[in-house]
Design a protein around this motif. Structure first.
Motif: not given
Lengths: 432, 432
Positions: A70-71, A73-74, A107, A111, A308-309, A423
């Motif tokens: 998740v760090l 993401r994108g 994180l 989620e 991306n999740n 984060v």
């Protein structure tokens, strides 16, 4: 601790057709569902919750992810797979520290918990950090120390990752009253030499372990394995004993028919990751065919760098429509199959007995969706509402092993503000 | 009325690459974006909102839906298309009254507004009822009275639907300060005879109207049209003058190359409805090819009976990954193209000048997404976050023509409780 959930509308997963039944009362005693029925047992409860206007279902199993990604993401979104991996992802991963993995895992836990996921199968660096987060958060997870061996001549006895995997198993398997399980993991055919896979598979077998593998994700992987070894990755793994234990394979986009037969005969579960496979342009696993063969199919989000999740409702939604679309058949994959894939089939992948259903004697892994939103009304067919209409944000209660982790937007085991702060700190350092 | 939005991070749609810019201040004067810049103008504001921690983007355009079909959400889910339509949908539609359409349109408005949709192109029964709801809600919409003519011998002058369509145009086009526009609509090739299409197309042209059509949704439609008329539906419509006006076609799943050329040359926009087309097993429009041809591509949810929601974020997500997956190309469709499809391209379909972008002089159709959720952190690439990570529930502000319709879970123009009550009443009668 006894909790009474009153006036429940409950999705009954696990059957060929998932059904919903209303007017039920559920008694959760410590970590177990002790009673489900029309009557309310005449006893004292520590907590009573009226579940009117909500839909209860088993908590979701995300059976393939790299949670702390998740760090990332994108990062590199829209790049072709190889550029994405080598130019965007690897340079950031190279900087990841234990603290980052802690923050990332936390994180990810926020989620997943707020989106109704109670358990995940993780594959990433510094798994002990993820283990700590799992234990703290109240979630379940199957973690692993992925084994790679890039040097073709490396001997198993020199592969420190094998030793770390064994140590992780000994230290953490079964921790947290069984919430934490430790799997074995060969990262992939293209990142491991055969002698390491063979020796490690034997170790896994000796521990009666569960093997987590990336398999047949891309045409390139399949083609290059055939060029190198003369066989497909599935046959290669099989010949080296990787499927001698319980095993599950993520992706399985480009299996041959013979590959699929091998997995079926060896009882290997397949974890379908439609968003990630499609987004990266790899294709998608033909799960309708695998389901027809009687294989166990579960769902995963893969990491947030390629998704991306970590949204299992999005994954259910995608898995429920793409096969119908590609096969031009409105009945190729149905909503019941998708709910089972996200619940009971996932529990099977994780080898968790009495999990994945809302039934007496089962672990109390229960989520509730609010029906008080425009997009969930009318709720004429709860099964179809969950798969086709719901969003992760509809989750208003997440209970794992009888403990409430999340309720009406509040996290009860994790400190969201502190995590968000950590984060930001990690992100600042990673991308400075 | 002057509103200042401070500290904005803004997605700038409309370019080949959608970008994000931070630290902006936006002044909305009545219905118009009067100013965007780093400085705060020295004047008096009726309202000042700090938008820190949010992401602003243009409001979304749902360019093909049957909004009040939310009352049929989940009906017949999982059935093959023909059974779904004839056994599940038509019998319920047969019972729909004006009151139902009112309640359904209101429920749809709640769902759309809370999910960031500011405007929709609707095609359904009793459009005056939907018009009332649009005017009351503060949204924008292009409505129509769909023209059908099942009798192959029916003459245009006897087709009461044409008269109703004209009357609707005269009564409502431009109402609500232009928020409500009235389109013309031939329902589909298979529901209309040629003389009616020809005459009605001429009427549309005479009014300088905008034609909304279902086109090439299924193989069956394409095949049967060729059997009946010797040409594809696209050629058939073209030969009858349906594309002589501005026009937009929903679906376009099975266009031939020649069909696509016709649409391109006639400037017909294509509305992509990936969820509905895939769920019903029809396939999906190859929008990557149409985009390469330079055509205007917008997005739609279709009705909630075949979707099963009106969630444009889900639609963006699906449209952004399926083409990459199917074409095995991670760059087949990119996030910028999808954001443009859901915003500026939709405004073009609806023929709305100065709409679909956050820019000075444009209509103030602005939505804000909260970034304070685990799945939106970190927000390293806002464009990618919107398309791949966001949920409709992230929308925390919906502004249309400068009026705030929704903020932090509250509806400011519609009474959610009263609507939910009316919906329950309709549902009870329809399914008793």
């Amino acid at each position: 601790m006894k909790i009474l959930l009153k006036n429940c509308l409950v999705l009954q997963a696990g059957g060929k057709t998932v059904t919903a039944a209303g007017g039920l009362n559920i008694v959760v005693h410590n970590s177990i569902i002790e009673y489900i029925g029309k009557e309310i047992p005449d006893e004292r409860f520590d907590s009573v919750k009226d579940m009117s206007g909500k839909l209860l279902m088993p908590g979701l199993y995300n059976c393939h992810t790299h949670s702390s990604m998740v760090l990332l993401r994108g990062v590199g979104s829209g790049l072709p797979l190889n550029d994405w991996l080598f130019k965007a992802i690897f340079p950031v991963e190279d900087k990841l520290t234990e603290d980052d993995i802690k923050a990332g895992s936390e994180l990810a836990a926020l989620e997943m918990i707020s989106g109704g996921t109670v358990s995940f199968s993780d594959m990433y660096f510094f798994p002990k950090k993820t283990a700590e987060v799992v234990l703290e958060s109240g979630m379940k997870a199957n973690i692993c120390r992925p084994v790679q061996s890039f040097d073709p001549d490396e001997k198993p006895e020199n592969c420190y990752r094998i030793a770390e995997s064994e140590a992780l198993f000994k230290e953490y398997n079964g921790a947290g009253d069984g919430r934490l399980l430790v799997d074995f993991c060969v990262h992939a055919e293209y990142t491991c030499n055969p002698q390491v896979v063979r020796a490690y598979s034997e170790i896994c077998r000796n521990y009666n372990g569960n093997m987590h593998i990336h398999l047949a994700e891309t045409e390139k992987e399949q083609r290059e394995c055939i060029e190198k070894y003369g066989v497909t990755p599935a046959k290669w793994f099989d010949s080296l004993g990787a499927f001698d234990s319980d095993a599950f394979a993520a992706h399985c986009v480009v299996l041959t028919e013979e590959d699929a037969e091998i997995l079926k005969n060896r009882g290997v579960s397949i974890v379908h990751n439609p968003t990630s496979n499609m987004k990266l342009g790899s294709g998608f696993a033909p799960i309708s065919r695998y389901m027809d063969m009687g294989m166990n199919i579960a769902l995963g989000t893969d990491g947030a760098a390629s998704n991306n999740n970590l949204d299992m409702f999005e994954e259910m939604h995608l898995a429920s429509v793409i096969h119908n679309g590609f096969m031009r058949n409105a009945t190729a994959v149905n909503a019941s199959e998708i709910i089972n894939a996200a619940t009971v089939n996932g529990a099977k992948v994780q080898r968790r007995a009495k999990c994945g259903k809302i039934a007496e004697g089962y672990r109390a892994d229960i989520i509730a969706l609010s029906l008080d939103t425009p997009h969930m009304q009318p709720c004429l067919d709860p099964v179809s509402s969950v798969v086709y209409s719901a969003q992760a944000s509809d989750v208003c209660l997440t209970m794992c092993d009888g403990k409430i982790l999340y309720e009406n937007g509040e996290f009860l085991t994790l400190d969201k503000e502190r995590i968000m702060f950590d984060v930001k700190k990690s992100v600042k350092r990673l991308y400075k």
